[in-house]
Scaffold this active site. Structure first.
Site, mmCIF file in Angstrom:
data_model
loop_
_atom_site.group_PDB
_atom_site.id
_atom_site.type_symbol
_atom_site.label_atom_id
_atom_site.label_comp_id
_atom_site.label_asym_id
_atom_site.label_seq_id
_atom_site.Cartn_x
_atom_site.Cartn_y
_atom_site.Cartn_z
ATOM 1 N N VAL A 100 0.836 -1.194 0.000
ATOM 2 C CA VAL A 100 0.000 0.000 0.000
ATOM 3 C C VAL A 100 0.877 1.251 0.000
ATOM 4 O O VAL A 100 0.382 2.362 0.099
ATOM 5 C CB VAL A 100 -0.988 -0.016 1.195
ATOM 6 N N HIS A 116 -4.222 -4.127 -3.057
ATOM 7 C CA HIS A 116 -4.760 -3.757 -1.746
ATOM 8 C C HIS A 116 -4.878 -2.248 -1.553
ATOM 9 O O HIS A 116 -4.911 -1.773 -0.419
ATOM 10 C CB HIS A 116 -3.904 -4.387 -0.637
ATOM 11 N N CYS A 127 -19.853 7.857 1.754
ATOM 12 C CA CYS A 127 -20.274 8.037 0.345
ATOM 13 C C CYS A 127 -19.208 7.599 -0.648
ATOM 14 O O CYS A 127 -19.445 7.647 -1.861
ATOM 15 C CB CYS A 127 -20.673 9.494 0.089
HETATM 16 P P1 NAD Z 1 3.466 -10.108 5.352
HETATM 17 O O1 NAD Z 1 3.771 -9.080 6.386
HETATM 18 O O2 NAD Z 1 2.412 -11.100 5.615
HETATM 19 O O3 NAD Z 1 4.803 -10.945 5.039
HETATM 20 C C1 NAD Z 1 6.013 -10.322 4.769
HETATM 21 C C2 NAD Z 1 6.927 -11.357 4.162
HETATM 22 O O4 NAD Z 1 8.120 -10.685 3.754
HETATM 23 C C3 NAD Z 1 7.348 -12.479 5.127
HETATM 24 O O5 NAD Z 1 7.201 -13.720 4.462
HETATM 25 C C4 NAD Z 1 8.818 -12.179 5.423
HETATM 26 O O6 NAD Z 1 9.589 -13.349 5.621
HETATM 27 C C5 NAD Z 1 9.244 -11.471 4.152
HETATM 28 N N1 NAD Z 1 10.341 -10.529 4.326
HETATM 29 C C6 NAD Z 1 10.582 -9.687 5.364
HETATM 30 N N2 NAD Z 1 11.669 -8.943 5.127
HETATM 31 C C7 NAD Z 1 12.145 -9.322 3.915
HETATM 32 C C8 NAD Z 1 13.250 -8.921 3.116
HETATM 33 N N3 NAD Z 1 14.107 -7.971 3.530
HETATM 34 N N4 NAD Z 1 13.448 -9.522 1.930
HETATM 35 C C9 NAD Z 1 12.596 -10.511 1.487
HETATM 36 N N5 NAD Z 1 11.529 -10.923 2.196
HETATM 37 C C10 NAD Z 1 11.295 -10.335 3.395
HETATM 38 O O7 NAD Z 1 3.168 -9.291 4.014
HETATM 39 P P2 NAD Z 1 2.252 -9.629 2.766
HETATM 40 O O8 NAD Z 1 2.501 -11.009 2.307
HETATM 41 O O9 NAD Z 1 2.457 -8.492 1.832
HETATM 42 O O10 NAD Z 1 0.720 -9.616 3.234
HETATM 43 C C11 NAD Z 1 0.152 -8.944 4.305
HETATM 44 C C12 NAD Z 1 -0.525 -7.631 4.034
HETATM 45 O O11 NAD Z 1 0.396 -6.671 4.467
HETATM 46 C C13 NAD Z 1 -0.838 -7.185 2.642
HETATM 47 O O12 NAD Z 1 -2.209 -7.015 2.557
HETATM 48 C C14 NAD Z 1 -0.200 -5.785 2.521
HETATM 49 O O13 NAD Z 1 -1.127 -4.869 1.969
HETATM 50 C C15 NAD Z 1 0.092 -5.397 3.914
HETATM 51 N N6 NAD Z 1 1.252 -4.558 4.222
HETATM 52 C C16 NAD Z 1 1.833 -3.731 3.298
HETATM 53 C C17 NAD Z 1 2.936 -2.975 3.653
HETATM 54 C C18 NAD Z 1 3.550 -2.061 2.628
HETATM 55 O O14 NAD Z 1 2.868 -1.620 1.720
HETATM 56 N N7 NAD Z 1 4.839 -1.745 2.736
HETATM 57 C C19 NAD Z 1 3.464 -3.055 4.927
HETATM 58 C C20 NAD Z 1 2.841 -3.907 5.849
HETATM 59 C C21 NAD Z 1 1.740 -4.663 5.482
#
Ligand code: NAD
Length: 250
Positions: A100, A116, A127
């Site tokens: 996001v 997302h 609205c």
């Molecule tokens: P998640 O938090 O579920 O998983 C993160 C994954 O990234 C884990 O498997 C972890 O092992 C891996 N990871 C962490 N650091 C890493 C690195 N340096 N290099 C490679 N891999 C790494 O995230 P997700 O699968 O995206 O799903 C969860 C939800 O989190 C989504 O809906 C998303 O919208 C939201 N989210 C987004 C953000 C963002 O936009 N930056 C931040 C937090 C959560």
């Protein structure tokens, strides 16, 4: 079997499917990281729902403003930049993201499909009209605070973040484009995602079912099946630039 960089070099259409892990090294916490400060007693999944917003809008809005401040203060990292470079090298590249944040765009990626939604496109909870922020949030070292959401300029409803919450449907057109790219690609790179959030997690599976090679890049090795699925363990900001460099080195 190891992933052969030739598969990427000769690909006609590459899909990059990213999750929160790709932005971790820019300082943006993932949903698997422990939260701190005001948020430490909350699971992200309990803050990211319409019901949580109804119950306590100031708590939820404050959390999103804290996250928006973090993103505004962050810079794209080497993984985001490597994807932008790869896009200039292969005939076609589609970025499908669960993120996001806007770090992929700020690294130079175009037409990113945000499954997302985005922290920077809030709308009215009542609205659904879009809302324009009047100011940037402050990055609070103490970890954020409760903030009353602003009011819609048309109907005075509460403004909500422009993200897809748990239990909500993905934007139809974005989902359709993502599925069609997954069906069409010959290589899909799945980067920094836990693969736990549905239906987004189906994208790599759809690519696999339609004959693509799928490479997972995550901190730990991912279980793989068959001879078209691969895993590279390591930090995205290290693994991806190396991989893309190899693609360029012919
Ligand atoms: P998640 O938090 O579920 O998983 C993160 C994954 O990234 C884990 O498997 C972890 O092992 C891996 N990871 C962490 N650091 C890493 C690195 N340096 N290099 C490679 N891999 C790494 O995230 P997700 O699968 O995206 O799903 C969860 C939800 O989190 C989504 O809906 C998303 O919208 C939201 N989210 C987004 C953000 C963002 O936009 N930056 C931040 C937090 C959560």
């Amino acid at each position: 079997m190891e992933f052969q960089v030739d598969q990427l070099r000769s690909a006609r259409h590459v899909v990059v499917f990213s999750g929160a892990g790709i932005s971790a090294e820019s300082g943006i916490p993932t949903f698997r990281d422990a939260l701190t400060g005001l948020w430490e007693n909350f699971a992200p999944a309990a803050l990211a729902t319409a019901q949580a917003f109804r119950n306590d809008p100031a708590l939820v809005w404050g959390w999103y403003e804290w996250r928006r401040a973090k993103v505004l203060g962050a810079q794209p990292n080497a993984a985001h930049r490597a994807i932008a470079a790869l896009a200039r090298r292969v005939p076609m590249l589609t970025v499908v993201t669960q993120n996001v944040d806007d770090l992929l765009e700020r690294a130079g990626c175009c037409d990113v499909l945000h499954l997302h939604g985005s922290l920077s496109s809030p709308r009215c909870f009542a609205c659904a009209r879009p809302y324009t922020f009047s100011a940037d949030p402050l990055d609070e070292p103490q970890g954020g605070r409760r903030i009353e959401p602003p009011r819609c300029r048309h109907c005075n409803g509460k403004v909500r973040p422009g993200v897809v919450w748990f239990g909500e449907s993905l934007p139809d057109d974005v989902w359709r484009k993502a599925v069609s790219a997954a069906k069409d690609c010959d290589v899909l790179l799945s980067i920094g995602t836990s693969g736990l959030v549905q239906p987004a997690a189906e994208i790599p599976r759809i690519a696999l079912q339609h004959g693509a090679q799928v490479l997972h890049i995550n901190l730990q090795s991912e279980p793989v099946k068959g001879d078209r699925e691969f895993s590279l363990a390591g930090r995205a900001a290290e693994v991806l630039p190396r991989l893309v460099e190899e693609v360029f080195a012919e």
